[in-house]
Design a protein around this motif. Structure first.
Motif, PDB file in Angstrom:
ATOM      1  N   VAL A 123       0.869  -1.171   0.000  1.00 41.02           N
ATOM      2  CA  VAL A 123       0.000   0.000   0.000  1.00 41.02           C
ATOM      3  C   VAL A 123       0.907   1.223   0.000  1.00 41.02           C
ATOM      4  N   VAL A 124       0.649   2.164  -0.912  1.00 39.42           N
ATOM      5  CA  VAL A 124       1.506   3.335  -1.071  1.00 39.42           C
ATOM      6  C   VAL A 124       0.649   4.600  -1.036  1.00 39.42           C
ATOM      7  N   PRO A 125       0.896   5.505  -0.081  1.00 39.03           N
ATOM      8  CA  PRO A 125       0.202   6.794  -0.135  1.00 39.03           C
ATOM      9  C   PRO A 125       0.745   7.622  -1.290  1.00 39.03           C
ATOM     10  N   ASN A 126      -0.148   8.367  -1.951  1.00 44.38           N
ATOM     11  CA  ASN A 126       0.231   9.252  -3.049  1.00 44.38           C
ATOM     12  C   ASN A 126       0.000  10.688  -2.597  1.00 44.38           C
ATOM     13  N   ILE A 127       1.031  11.504  -2.675  1.00 40.69           N
ATOM     14  CA  ILE A 127       0.937  12.895  -2.256  1.00 40.69           C
ATOM     15  C   ILE A 127       0.995  13.779  -3.490  1.00 40.69           C
ATOM     16  N   ARG A 128      -0.048  14.570  -3.671  1.00 46.62           N
ATOM     17  CA  ARG A 128      -0.082  15.505  -4.803  1.00 46.62           C
ATOM     18  C   ARG A 128       0.814  16.687  -4.459  1.00 46.62           C
ATOM     19  N   THR A 129       1.777  16.997  -5.355  1.00 47.59           N
ATOM     20  CA  THR A 129       2.735  18.065  -5.085  1.00 47.59           C
ATOM     21  C   THR A 129       3.418  18.519  -6.357  1.00 47.59           C
ATOM     22  N   GLU A 130       3.899  19.724  -6.352  1.00 46.03           N
ATOM     23  CA  GLU A 130       4.775  20.236  -7.409  1.00 46.03           C
ATOM     24  C   GLU A 130       6.224  20.230  -6.921  1.00 46.03           C
ATOM     25  N   ALA A 131       6.441  19.930  -5.627  1.00 46.40           N
ATOM     26  CA  ALA A 131       7.762  20.025  -4.992  1.00 46.40           C
ATOM     27  C   ALA A 131       8.447  18.657  -4.922  1.00 46.40           C
ATOM     28  N   VAL A 132       8.661  18.036  -6.064  1.00 47.61           N
ATOM     29  CA  VAL A 132       9.241  16.697  -6.095  1.00 47.61           C
ATOM     30  C   VAL A 132      10.663  16.685  -5.528  1.00 47.61           C
ATOM     31  N   ARG A 133      11.508  17.564  -6.000  1.00 48.99           N
ATOM     32  CA  ARG A 133      12.906  17.609  -5.531  1.00 48.99           C
ATOM     33  C   ARG A 133      12.968  17.835  -4.029  1.00 48.99           C
ATOM     34  N   GLU A 134      12.160  18.752  -3.533  1.00 48.41           N
ATOM     35  CA  GLU A 134      12.153  19.056  -2.104  1.00 48.41           C
ATOM     36  C   GLU A 134      11.709  17.853  -1.280  1.00 48.41           C
ATOM     37  N   ASN A 135      10.729  17.101  -1.789  1.00 48.62           N
ATOM     38  CA  ASN A 135      10.272  15.903  -1.082  1.00 48.62           C
ATOM     39  C   ASN A 135      11.329  14.807  -1.101  1.00 48.62           C
ATOM     40  N   ARG A 136      12.037  14.665  -2.229  1.00 55.09           N
ATOM     41  CA  ARG A 136      13.126  13.685  -2.302  1.00 55.09           C
ATOM     42  C   ARG A 136      14.169  13.993  -1.238  1.00 55.09           C
TER      43      ARG A 136
END
Length: 115
Positions: free
Chosen positions: A6-19
């Motif tokens: 099971v994988v939560p999906n987070i809607r975001t434009e900040a991919v690099r920041e989340n990585r």
């Protein structure tokens, strides 16, 4: 039918920041298609979280992804229940077969299986 992860999906434009942020907690990038990036735990590969701005082939970003061992059986069970199918069962070019369904809380669930 068995659940594999099971994988939560987070809607975001900040991919690099989340990585970078989730990297501080031990997550590493395990998939990146440009529109979706998944981070996973090296010590527990099923522990994952995905980040996406949009979904490449579906009308909405799902809230949750559930990988099952038989997506066709899951689809039939959900369809028979009368639950709202948000995105039809289909084979995607990146190697998954999936559909989206709305749960009783209004959340969109991406149910998938790898081919």
């Amino acid at each position: 039918m068995a659940v594999r992860r099971v994988v939560p999906n987070i809607r975001t434009e900040a991919v690099r920041e989340n990585r970078e942020f989730y990297g501080l907690l031990g997550f590493e990038e395990v998939m990146n298609h440009g529109w979706i990036m998944t981070l996973g735990s090296p010590s527990s590969p099923a522990a994952q979280v995905s980040f996406m701005a949009n979904d490449q082939t579906a009308p909405v970003v799902p809230d949750l992804s559930i990988e099952v061992d038989d997506v066709d059986a899951a689809y039939e069970a959900v369809r028979r229940s009368g639950a709202e199918i948000v995105h039809p069962l289909r084979d995607e070019e990146w190697g998954v077969r999936r559909f989206f369904v709305r749960d009783p809380n209004g959340r969109v669930v991406n149910v998938l299986g790898h081919r």
